[in-house]
Write a protein that holds these residues in place. Structure first.
Motif, PDB file in Angstrom:
ATOM      1  N   PRO A  69      24.468 -31.257  13.477  1.00 45.08           N
ATOM      2  CA  PRO A  69      23.048 -32.115  13.236  1.00 45.08           C
ATOM      3  C   PRO A  69      22.791 -31.585  11.861  1.00 45.08           C
ATOM      4  O   PRO A  69      21.967 -32.103  11.200  1.00 45.08           O
ATOM      5  CB  PRO A  69      22.250 -31.510  14.238  1.00 45.08           C
ATOM      6  CG  PRO A  69      22.815 -30.228  14.672  1.00 45.08           C
ATOM      7  CD  PRO A  69      24.263 -30.349  14.491  1.00 45.08           C
ATOM      8  N   TYR A  70      23.425 -30.396  11.235  1.00 46.54           N
ATOM      9  CA  TYR A  70      22.846 -29.827  10.091  1.00 46.54           C
ATOM     10  C   TYR A  70      23.437 -30.538   8.794  1.00 46.54           C
ATOM     11  O   TYR A  70      22.816 -30.388   7.805  1.00 46.54           O
ATOM     12  CB  TYR A  70      23.415 -28.331   9.887  1.00 46.54           C
ATOM     13  CG  TYR A  70      22.510 -27.534  11.182  1.00 46.54           C
ATOM     14  CD1 TYR A  70      21.530 -26.943  10.992  1.00 46.54           C
ATOM     15  CD2 TYR A  70      23.366 -27.374  12.255  1.00 46.54           C
ATOM     16  CE1 TYR A  70      20.871 -26.440  12.333  1.00 46.54           C
ATOM     17  CE2 TYR A  70      23.080 -26.500  13.483  1.00 46.54           C
ATOM     18  CZ  TYR A  70      21.808 -25.780  13.314  1.00 46.54           C
ATOM     19  OH  TYR A  70      21.240 -25.280  14.242  1.00 46.54           O
ATOM     20  N   SER A  71      24.498 -31.445   9.059  1.00 51.48           N
ATOM     21  CA  SER A  71      24.963 -32.211   7.899  1.00 51.48           C
ATOM     22  C   SER A  71      24.049 -33.241   7.441  1.00 51.48           C
ATOM     23  O   SER A  71      23.896 -33.567   6.411  1.00 51.48           O
ATOM     24  CB  SER A  71      26.202 -32.813   8.486  1.00 51.48           C
ATOM     25  OG  SER A  71      25.854 -33.800   9.334  1.00 51.48           O
ATOM     26  N   LEU A  86      28.304 -29.252  24.352  1.00 48.88           N
ATOM     27  CA  LEU A  86      27.886 -27.919  24.488  1.00 48.88           C
ATOM     28  C   LEU A  86      29.234 -26.907  24.619  1.00 48.88           C
ATOM     29  O   LEU A  86      29.561 -25.956  23.997  1.00 48.88           O
ATOM     30  CB  LEU A  86      27.006 -27.665  25.393  1.00 48.88           C
ATOM     31  CG  LEU A  86      25.619 -28.435  25.106  1.00 48.88           C
ATOM     32  CD1 LEU A  86      24.785 -28.149  26.427  1.00 48.88           C
ATOM     33  CD2 LEU A  86      25.142 -27.847  23.908  1.00 48.88           C
ATOM     34  N   ALA A  87      30.212 -27.335  25.493  1.00 56.45           N
ATOM     35  CA  ALA A  87      31.102 -26.651  25.868  1.00 56.45           C
ATOM     36  C   ALA A  87      32.187 -26.615  24.934  1.00 56.45           C
ATOM     37  O   ALA A  87      32.896 -25.450  24.594  1.00 56.45           O
ATOM     38  CB  ALA A  87      31.904 -27.190  27.233  1.00 56.45           C
ATOM     39  N   THR A 108      14.675 -29.392  25.999  1.00 58.74           N
ATOM     40  CA  THR A 108      15.300 -29.974  24.839  1.00 58.74           C
ATOM     41  C   THR A 108      16.272 -30.992  25.389  1.00 58.74           C
ATOM     42  O   THR A 108      17.001 -31.585  24.424  1.00 58.74           O
ATOM     43  CB  THR A 108      16.072 -28.867  24.009  1.00 58.74           C
ATOM     44  OG1 THR A 108      16.929 -28.202  24.909  1.00 58.74           O
ATOM     45  CG2 THR A 108      14.894 -27.858  23.522  1.00 58.74           C
ATOM     46  N   SER A 109      16.478 -31.073  26.413  1.00 62.01           N
ATOM     47  CA  SER A 109      17.679 -32.099  26.740  1.00 62.01           C
ATOM     48  C   SER A 109      18.929 -32.089  26.367  1.00 62.01           C
ATOM     49  O   SER A 109      19.520 -32.901  25.998  1.00 62.01           O
ATOM     50  CB  SER A 109      17.118 -33.693  26.605  1.00 62.01           C
ATOM     51  OG  SER A 109      15.910 -33.831  27.203  1.00 62.01           O
ATOM     52  N   ASP A 110      19.225 -30.530  26.272  1.00 63.66           N
ATOM     53  CA  ASP A 110      20.614 -30.114  25.626  1.00 63.66           C
ATOM     54  C   ASP A 110      20.831 -30.486  24.325  1.00 63.66           C
ATOM     55  O   ASP A 110      22.014 -30.590  24.029  1.00 63.66           O
ATOM     56  CB  ASP A 110      21.715 -30.939  26.815  1.00 63.66           C
ATOM     57  CG  ASP A 110      21.900 -30.211  28.063  1.00 63.66           C
ATOM     58  OD1 ASP A 110      21.410 -28.889  27.952  1.00 63.66           O
ATOM     59  OD2 ASP A 110      22.226 -30.622  29.079  1.00 63.66           O
ATOM     60  N   SER A 111      19.713 -30.710  23.667  1.00 64.42           N
ATOM     61  CA  SER A 111      19.868 -31.018  22.136  1.00 64.42           C
ATOM     62  C   SER A 111      20.327 -29.778  21.547  1.00 64.42           C
ATOM     63  O   SER A 111      19.580 -28.738  21.747  1.00 64.42           O
ATOM     64  CB  SER A 111      18.656 -31.609  21.402  1.00 64.42           C
ATOM     65  OG  SER A 111      18.784 -31.287  20.220  1.00 64.42           O
TER      66      SER A 111
END
Length: 556
Positions: A80-82, A189-190, A219-222
């Motif tokens: 997400p940082y891109s 996530l994994a 956060t709904s796994d965000s």
């Protein structure tokens, strides 16, 4: 005329082992009007010098925050940082952004080291702080703010926290298998979990996992919201730890300004607990706040250290202390150590009340154990997380850490055994050496507990020294593990040797870990460090020239 500090302070400084015993009353430093060594208040020039150092450190963390968008511990998929401004370009310039981060680390370390004289850390005996606690708070805020919204740094452990929180939130047992096994190899996530943890059960306690589970649900796994939430929690924990350190330092007769600067403003603390988002921030906050609350509770039992006698309030404080420290142990088991030192301080009260030494220790120990078991039961029932953390070590047990003295001895012994033709028995030799290390650490712990009971060392000092011995003999040691000892010791140890040793260790290991927290090819590592040194030298030289022209320099 030069104002000199009364000789009694010099006597206290030269008798550190007797300073701040369990029954002593310490003096409070009035830092808002702290005199300079020349007897006056902080001069305008000295204020400008301190502000320059604050700006230098802030510039450093700004560089770290920007560079982390390309060189940080980024997730494997769906980064997400891109989408951040400049993040895409920096992610394509890994080496350049790594140099940017390391230059920023260098500036932060330099600013922190040069603040030492302002907080009273000096080779000259009796040096007092020339800045206030509020100035340190503003400096901490300025240094931390650029790191709050950037990518994780120096480690990928945060992705283990996110995955394990999701496992708990989905009703699975985090101690039964690893994130890849439970969430599946295609789960985002994994896939970002470090390899060492991917098939390993969680090594963390139920308090850490319950908090991670709550963040997962909110956060709904965000990934990005999860990282920000954990970092905010680390910030809150570090602020709470600083609050406790300042009060513990006052109790021990140590300057709270120097203690907070050494422990909380420490670059190792900021980089790894805020930048790296390690759950040591939660561990240390619960442990140190619990320690302070417990010592206050014991003081209330017989009116020591200015506390009014109030048995009911004292009992509540001691119970709250045990609950907080037990929760710290249910983040990482090292937090449980503080229970013993609060317990021995309580045993000293029973001894003063007329009980014989054996009965005093037994009664205090029984109270602490009962409170510990009650807290564990409440946490287990309320979270629904089982007791797998009691025996589970996960992937940590397989790591060979060169910073661990016991592991290094085992590896070296097995190497020489192979040279002598005795065969490869490294696994067994390392297990034996690590077991011996734990036994030695336990022996030191017992000795320090009884030293606390006898009143020859303050509970804060006993906890700090015991934790230090445990860290160097622990089977697995990472650079930030030394913070387990540095933070409590910062509130107790006031000798220059200790403070300069912490400064040297913190400065060295702040630049030791690369931004991504992963091993890179040797030539890549060399080019990063060479580039960082050259840019850092150029920046410092340019800054020195500019400040000298403006008449700000001679920082002393």
């Amino acid at each position: 005329m030069e104002r000199r500090r009364p000789a009694i302070f010099d006597d206290l400084a030269s008798n550190l082992p007797r300073l701040g015993t369990a029954g002593s009353r310490s003096a409070t430093l009035h830092l808002d009007a702290a005199p300079t060594p020349s007897g006056g208040r902080l001069s305008v020039r000295e204020i400008s010098r301190f502000q320059v150092l604050r700006i230098v450190g802030t510039a450093g963390t700004l560089l770290i925050g920007m560079g982390a968008l390309g060189a940080g511990a980024l997730p494997v998929v769906d980064n997400p940082y891109s989408s951040f401004p400049g993040g895409f370009l920096l992610s394509r310039l890994l080496q350049t952004s790594s140099v940017m981060v390391m230059v920023g680390v260098g500036l932060l370390v330099l600013a922190w080291l040069l603040m030492a004289p302002f907080v009273g850390v000096s080779r000259s005996t009796g040096r007092q702080p020339t800045v206030t606690m509020s100035a340190l708070k503003r400096t901490f805020a300025a240094w931390v703010l650029p790191l709050l919204f950037t990518a994780p740094l120096f480690t990928q452990d945060i992705y283990s926290y996110l995955a394990q929180g999701s496992i708990v939130a989905r009703g699975m047992d985090p101690y039964s298998a690893g994130p890849v096994d439970l969430l599946g190899p295609e789960d985002p996530l994994a896939r970002s979990v470090p390899f060492i943890w991917s098939h390993s059960p969680s090594p963390y306690g139920p308090v850490a996992l319950w908090i991670s589970s709550a963040i997962s649900q909110v956060t709904s796994d965000s990934i990005i919201l999860g990282v920000f939430s954990h970092r905010l929690l680390s910030l809150i924990g570090l602020v709470a730890a600083g609050w406790a350190i300042s009060r513990l330092a006052t109790r021990c007769g140590v300057s709270p300004v120097a203690a907070v600067w050494l422990g909380v403003l420490n670059p190792l603390t900021i980089l790894h607990l805020i930048g790296g988002i390690h759950n040591e921030a939660l561990l240390l906050s619960l442990m140190l706040v619990g320690l302070h609350v417990g010592l206050r509770g014991v003081d209330m039992l017989d009116g020591r250290n200015g506390e009014k006698v109030n048995r009911g309030k004292a009992a509540a404080f001691i119970a709250a202390s045990a609950a907080l420290i037990a929760c710290a142990g249910m983040v990482k088991v090292t937090g449980f150590l503080a229970l013993g030192f609060v317990g021995m301080n309580l045993a000293r009260y029973f001894l003063r009340a007329g009980r014989n030494p054996v009965a005093a220790v037994v009664v205090a120990g029984a109270i602490q154990v009962a409170l510990l078991l009650s807290t564990i039961a409440v946490v287990t029932l309320s979270t629904g997380i089982g007791l797998g953390w009691v025996t589970g070590q996960g992937g940590a047990a397989t790591i060979r850490s060169w910073m661990s003295l016991s592991t290094t001895i085992g590896v070296t012994s097995s190497f020489f055994g192979m040279l002598l033709g005795l065969g490869d028995h490294s696994a067994m030799v390392i297990r034996v050496s690590q077991a011996i290390g734990i036994v030695v650490a336990a022996s030191f712990l017992i000795r320090l507990l009884f030293a606390t009971f006898r009143g020859t060392i303050h509970p804060v000092g006993g906890l700090g020294v015991a934790t230090f011995v445990l860290v160097i003999l622990f089977p697995v040691v990472h650079p930030w593990y030394m913070l387990w000892a540095i933070l409590p010791l910062a509130a107790w140890a006031n000798r220059s040797f200790f403070r300069f040793a912490v400064m040297a260790y913190s400065a060295t290991f702040s630049v030791f870990v690369l931004p991504r927290g992963l091993s890179l090819p040797p030539m890549t590592v060399l080019s990063i460090y060479v580039g960082a040194v050259l840019v850092f030298a150029a920046v410092v030289a340019a800054g020195w020239w500019l400040l000298r022209r403006r008449g700000v320099l001679g920082i002393h």
